[in-house]
Design a protein around this motif. Structure first.
Motif, PDB file in Angstrom:
ATOM      1  N   ARG A  19     -21.253  26.345 -32.445  1.00 38.29           N
ATOM      2  CA  ARG A  19     -21.880  26.344 -31.113  1.00 38.29           C
ATOM      3  C   ARG A  19     -21.548  25.062 -30.353  1.00 38.29           C
ATOM      4  O   ARG A  19     -21.456  25.067 -29.131  1.00 38.29           O
ATOM      5  CB  ARG A  19     -23.388  26.539 -31.253  1.00 38.29           C
ATOM      6  CG  ARG A  19     -23.784  27.932 -31.754  1.00 38.29           C
ATOM      7  CD  ARG A  19     -25.257  28.236 -31.537  1.00 38.29           C
ATOM      8  NE  ARG A  19     -26.161  27.328 -32.232  1.00 38.29           N
ATOM      9  CZ  ARG A  19     -26.561  27.491 -33.486  1.00 38.29           C
ATOM     10  NH1 ARG A  19     -26.104  28.508 -34.204  1.00 38.29           N
ATOM     11  NH2 ARG A  19     -27.416  26.630 -34.046  1.00 38.29           N
ATOM     12  N   CYS A  20     -21.306  23.964 -31.092  1.00 40.28           N
ATOM     13  CA  CYS A  20     -20.896  22.720 -30.415  1.00 40.28           C
ATOM     14  C   CYS A  20     -19.507  22.894 -29.788  1.00 40.28           C
ATOM     15  O   CYS A  20     -19.247  22.409 -28.674  1.00 40.28           O
ATOM     16  CB  CYS A  20     -20.853  21.563 -31.407  1.00 40.28           C
ATOM     17  SG  CYS A  20     -22.484  20.933 -31.854  1.00 40.28           S
ATOM     18  N   VAL A  21     -18.626  23.575 -30.499  1.00 38.21           N
ATOM     19  CA  VAL A  21     -17.289  23.809 -29.937  1.00 38.21           C
ATOM     20  C   VAL A  21     -17.408  24.644 -28.663  1.00 38.21           C
ATOM     21  O   VAL A  21     -16.846  24.311 -27.627  1.00 38.21           O
ATOM     22  CB  VAL A  21     -16.375  24.521 -30.970  1.00 38.21           C
ATOM     23  CG1 VAL A  21     -15.064  24.967 -30.326  1.00 38.21           C
ATOM     24  CG2 VAL A  21     -16.106  23.604 -32.168  1.00 38.21           C
ATOM     25  N   ALA A  22     -18.210  25.724 -28.751  1.00 36.69           N
ATOM     26  CA  ALA A  22     -18.358  26.614 -27.581  1.00 36.69           C
ATOM     27  C   ALA A  22     -18.975  25.864 -26.404  1.00 36.69           C
ATOM     28  O   ALA A  22     -18.511  25.953 -25.264  1.00 36.69           O
ATOM     29  CB  ALA A  22     -19.212  27.823 -27.965  1.00 36.69           C
ATOM     30  N   ALA A  23     -20.018  25.084 -26.685  1.00 43.24           N
ATOM     31  CA  ALA A  23     -20.670  24.326 -25.597  1.00 43.24           C
ATOM     32  C   ALA A  23     -19.712  23.287 -25.025  1.00 43.24           C
ATOM     33  O   ALA A  23     -19.749  22.958 -23.841  1.00 43.24           O
ATOM     34  CB  ALA A  23     -21.938  23.653 -26.118  1.00 43.24           C
ATOM     35  N   GLY A  24     -18.820  22.799 -25.898  1.00 45.56           N
ATOM     36  CA  GLY A  24     -17.911  21.745 -25.452  1.00 45.56           C
ATOM     37  C   GLY A  24     -16.788  22.257 -24.572  1.00 45.56           C
ATOM     38  O   GLY A  24     -16.424  21.626 -23.576  1.00 45.56           O
ATOM     39  N   VAL A  25     -16.236  23.411 -24.899  1.00 43.06           N
ATOM     40  CA  VAL A  25     -15.006  23.802 -24.201  1.00 43.06           C
ATOM     41  C   VAL A  25     -15.173  24.935 -23.191  1.00 43.06           C
ATOM     42  O   VAL A  25     -14.341  25.095 -22.307  1.00 43.06           O
ATOM     43  CB  VAL A  25     -13.892  24.180 -25.216  1.00 43.06           C
ATOM     44  CG1 VAL A  25     -13.628  23.049 -26.196  1.00 43.06           C
ATOM     45  CG2 VAL A  25     -14.194  25.488 -25.938  1.00 43.06           C
ATOM     46  N   PHE A  26     -16.230  25.734 -23.285  1.00 47.00           N
ATOM     47  CA  PHE A  26     -16.279  26.935 -22.441  1.00 47.00           C
ATOM     48  C   PHE A  26     -17.109  26.762 -21.166  1.00 47.00           C
ATOM     49  O   PHE A  26     -18.165  26.126 -21.154  1.00 47.00           O
ATOM     50  CB  PHE A  26     -16.834  28.132 -23.221  1.00 47.00           C
ATOM     51  CG  PHE A  26     -15.851  28.710 -24.203  1.00 47.00           C
ATOM     52  CD1 PHE A  26     -16.019  28.553 -25.564  1.00 47.00           C
ATOM     53  CD2 PHE A  26     -14.740  29.418 -23.745  1.00 47.00           C
ATOM     54  CE1 PHE A  26     -15.108  29.076 -26.468  1.00 47.00           C
ATOM     55  CE2 PHE A  26     -13.825  29.952 -24.641  1.00 47.00           C
ATOM     56  CZ  PHE A  26     -14.006  29.780 -25.993  1.00 47.00           C
ATOM     57  N   LEU A  27     -16.595  27.382 -20.104  1.00 49.05           N
ATOM     58  CA  LEU A  27     -17.343  27.614 -18.872  1.00 49.05           C
ATOM     59  C   LEU A  27     -17.495  29.133 -18.751  1.00 49.05           C
ATOM     60  O   LEU A  27     -16.923  29.885 -19.547  1.00 49.05           O
ATOM     61  CB  LEU A  27     -16.578  27.071 -17.659  1.00 49.05           C
ATOM     62  CG  LEU A  27     -16.528  25.550 -17.514  1.00 49.05           C
ATOM     63  CD1 LEU A  27     -15.540  25.149 -16.425  1.00 49.05           C
ATOM     64  CD2 LEU A  27     -17.925  25.006 -17.175  1.00 49.05           C
ATOM     65  N   SER A  28     -18.238  29.573 -17.742  1.00 51.27           N
ATOM     66  CA  SER A  28     -18.341  31.005 -17.530  1.00 51.27           C
ATOM     67  C   SER A  28     -16.981  31.549 -17.091  1.00 51.27           C
ATOM     68  O   SER A  28     -16.396  31.073 -16.119  1.00 51.27           O
ATOM     69  CB  SER A  28     -19.382  31.282 -16.421  1.00 51.27           C
ATOM     70  OG  SER A  28     -19.518  32.661 -16.223  1.00 51.27           O
ATOM     71  N   HIS A  29     -16.436  32.467 -17.868  1.00 49.48           N
ATOM     72  CA  HIS A  29     -15.118  33.047 -17.593  1.00 49.48           C
ATOM     73  C   HIS A  29     -14.023  31.997 -17.473  1.00 49.48           C
ATOM     74  O   HIS A  29     -13.127  32.107 -16.640  1.00 49.48           O
ATOM     75  CB  HIS A  29     -15.175  33.881 -16.299  1.00 49.48           C
ATOM     76  CG  HIS A  29     -16.148  35.009 -16.370  1.00 49.48           C
ATOM     77  ND1 HIS A  29     -15.971  36.103 -17.190  1.00 49.48           N
ATOM     78  CD2 HIS A  29     -17.358  35.161 -15.792  1.00 49.48           C
ATOM     79  CE1 HIS A  29     -17.017  36.910 -17.069  1.00 49.48           C
ATOM     80  NE2 HIS A  29     -17.879  36.365 -16.234  1.00 49.48           N
ATOM     81  N   GLY A  30     -14.113  30.979 -18.257  1.00 48.89           N
ATOM     82  CA  GLY A  30     -13.057  29.971 -18.177  1.00 48.89           C
ATOM     83  C   GLY A  30     -13.245  28.908 -19.234  1.00 48.89           C
ATOM     84  O   GLY A  30     -14.165  28.969 -20.062  1.00 48.89           O
ATOM     85  N   ARG A  64      -9.524  18.844 -20.018  1.00 45.00           N
ATOM     86  CA  ARG A  64      -9.691  17.461 -20.461  1.00 45.00           C
ATOM     87  C   ARG A  64     -10.974  17.294 -21.276  1.00 45.00           C
ATOM     88  O   ARG A  64     -11.786  16.416 -21.041  1.00 45.00           O
ATOM     89  CB  ARG A  64      -9.665  16.523 -19.252  1.00 45.00           C
ATOM     90  CG  ARG A  64      -8.397  16.710 -18.383  1.00 45.00           C
ATOM     91  CD  ARG A  64      -8.269  15.660 -17.306  1.00 45.00           C
ATOM     92  NE  ARG A  64      -7.990  14.349 -17.905  1.00 45.00           N
ATOM     93  CZ  ARG A  64      -8.716  13.265 -17.683  1.00 45.00           C
ATOM     94  NH1 ARG A  64      -9.768  13.319 -16.891  1.00 45.00           N
ATOM     95  NH2 ARG A  64      -8.411  12.119 -18.263  1.00 45.00           N
ATOM     96  N   VAL A  65     -11.103  18.202 -22.265  1.00 45.43           N
ATOM     97  CA  VAL A  65     -12.212  18.087 -23.210  1.00 45.43           C
ATOM     98  C   VAL A  65     -11.666  18.284 -24.617  1.00 45.43           C
ATOM     99  O   VAL A  65     -10.827  19.163 -24.843  1.00 45.43           O
ATOM    100  CB  VAL A  65     -13.308  19.159 -22.947  1.00 45.43           C
ATOM    101  CG1 VAL A  65     -14.312  19.202 -24.103  1.00 45.43           C
ATOM    102  CG2 VAL A  65     -14.016  18.896 -21.630  1.00 45.43           C
ATOM    103  N   ARG A  66     -12.146  17.463 -25.531  1.00 42.23           N
ATOM    104  CA  ARG A  66     -11.776  17.669 -26.944  1.00 42.23           C
ATOM    105  C   ARG A  66     -13.030  17.605 -27.802  1.00 42.23           C
ATOM    106  O   ARG A  66     -13.897  16.761 -27.560  1.00 42.23           O
ATOM    107  CB  ARG A  66     -10.784  16.597 -27.421  1.00 42.23           C
ATOM    108  CG  ARG A  66      -9.394  16.757 -26.841  1.00 42.23           C
ATOM    109  CD  ARG A  66      -8.430  15.703 -27.313  1.00 42.23           C
ATOM    110  NE  ARG A  66      -7.155  15.834 -26.581  1.00 42.23           N
ATOM    111  CZ  ARG A  66      -6.277  14.837 -26.437  1.00 42.23           C
ATOM    112  NH1 ARG A  66      -6.540  13.648 -26.967  1.00 42.23           N
ATOM    113  NH2 ARG A  66      -5.142  15.007 -25.769  1.00 42.23           N
ATOM    114  N   VAL A  67     -13.117  18.482 -28.752  1.00 37.86           N
ATOM    115  CA  VAL A  67     -14.223  18.484 -29.710  1.00 37.86           C
ATOM    116  C   VAL A  67     -13.633  18.234 -31.089  1.00 37.86           C
ATOM    117  O   VAL A  67     -12.717  18.953 -31.510  1.00 37.86           O
ATOM    118  CB  VAL A  67     -14.996  19.817 -29.688  1.00 37.86           C
ATOM    119  CG1 VAL A  67     -16.127  19.788 -30.720  1.00 37.86           C
ATOM    120  CG2 VAL A  67     -15.551  20.108 -28.285  1.00 37.86           C
ATOM    121  N   HIS A  68     -14.125  17.221 -31.739  1.00 37.87           N
ATOM    122  CA  HIS A  68     -13.634  16.847 -33.081  1.00 37.87           C
ATOM    123  C   HIS A  68     -14.748  17.110 -34.100  1.00 37.87           C
ATOM    124  O   HIS A  68     -15.838  16.527 -33.995  1.00 37.87           O
ATOM    125  CB  HIS A  68     -13.265  15.359 -33.135  1.00 37.87           C
ATOM    126  CG  HIS A  68     -12.364  14.879 -32.041  1.00 37.87           C
ATOM    127  ND1 HIS A  68     -11.000  14.934 -32.108  1.00 37.87           N
ATOM    128  CD2 HIS A  68     -12.656  14.347 -30.810  1.00 37.87           C
ATOM    129  CE1 HIS A  68     -10.465  14.433 -30.982  1.00 37.87           C
ATOM    130  NE2 HIS A  68     -11.446  14.069 -30.178  1.00 37.87           N
TER     131      HIS A  68
END
Lengths: 207, 207
Positions: free
Chosen positions: B34-45, B49-53
């Motif tokens: 869920r951290c990955v999803a919260a980090g990289v996703f927008l609605s329909h996009g 310039r975001v990275r989740v490690h």
């Protein structure tokens, strides 16, 4: 009392059509599950005076009441199983009387409009002072930082679909407030987290 | 560039120990997903310039780079499968050279300290102007509303466990900023959403 009404347009009402190995395949049920988790959970705890209402295909509404929830875990599979149990109990929901699914989880034979009628007209908490306020999340709304948080807000969010025209009209008609969370369009569950934070901090005033 | 380093203390490094039917059972891998999803996703996009490690058991780090990610979906099962694929490729990670797992996903044979060295010392973006700033989320930190967002923040979050003493010391030593997101202790993924919103709105100034 904080309440979140999340519209799941495409979620099947037949519990047998929900596979826990393909939760997104059930009308993006994964998103609704994450809305429940974002709505009720804190780190190592559960929020108080929060309800999340999932409107399924405008036919049923599954309500999670944080004050009486038991044994719910934040992962999608656990929440999806509970929603499936609720849909399984639909025959027990007679008229507008709810089916009791498990502690803190009820299912009602209600679509969006009936759910808003119920949530907005019946005081959300035991105290009669509750004055539920429908707050519409809208790109033309007041920026959160400029808006004073209502005491008993009710937010309505849509799944991955836009609001249907009839839903938009209903919200425009009944919303007392319009707010905007930011310049980006967020997933519904991420919006729930942002809105909770706005309320937790009393409109970014107390930390 | 925004970067989120999430520590998964109990996630197994053996991919065969991860079952997609029991994602929480793999050291609360559901939370990291869920951290990955919260980090990289927008609605329909997907954000730019975001990275989740994800630091796995202080031995491997799986990096999701939003700029080059392909075919990732926000549900836990899909993200967990990608993390399992990354752990499956661990033999291809030689020294600090990454194993290429799929577009936008790499695995390195690095724990927290080495990952912070890498993320903080190498400019996070192609432009040399990047000046990564380690921001520690801490209950004694400055309230977000009073803090100016850095241009290239790096946030470190822990799974359901508190930071280990050594991790706390490392963060205290290397953090340039300390901020507080609110009065409640949130799940890591909910914190990611709140922090993104703070940055999206330039510190609650532009909506």
């Amino acid at each position: 009392m904080r309440q979140f009404v999340v519209i799941g347009h495409d979620v099947p009402t037949d519990p047998d059509a929900i596979s826990l190995s393909d939760i997104p395949g059930a009308g993006r049920l994964d998103l609704l599950c994450r809305c429940v988790a974002a709505g009720v959970f804190l780190s190592h705890g559960i929020r108080e005076r929060v309800r999340v209402h999932l409107v399924v295909a405008d036919e049923f509404t599954v309500t999670f009441d944080a004050d009486s929830l038991r044994h719910l875990h934040p992962d999608e599979r656990n929440v999806a199983a509970r929603i499936r149990d609720a849909l399984d109990a639909q025959d027990d929901a007679i008229g507008h009387m709810p089916a009791d699914v498990s502690p803190g989880v009820e299912l009602r034979r209600m679509g969006l409009e009936a759910t808003l009628d119920r949530v907005l007209d019946t005081p959300g908490t035991s105290s009669a002072s509750a004055d539920p306020t429908l707050v519409q999340l809208h790109e033309d709304g007041d920026p959160l930082v400029d808006a004073a948080p209502p005491t008993d807000p009710v937010f309505v969010l849509s799944d991955h679909n836009d609001f249907a025209p009839a839903e938009r009209d209903l919200l425009a008609d009944r919303a007392e407030r319009r707010v905007r969370v930011g310049p980006e369009l967020l997933h519904a569950d991420h919006t729930v987290s942002v809105v909770h934070n706005w309320l937790d901090t009393d409109g970014y005033e107390s930390y």
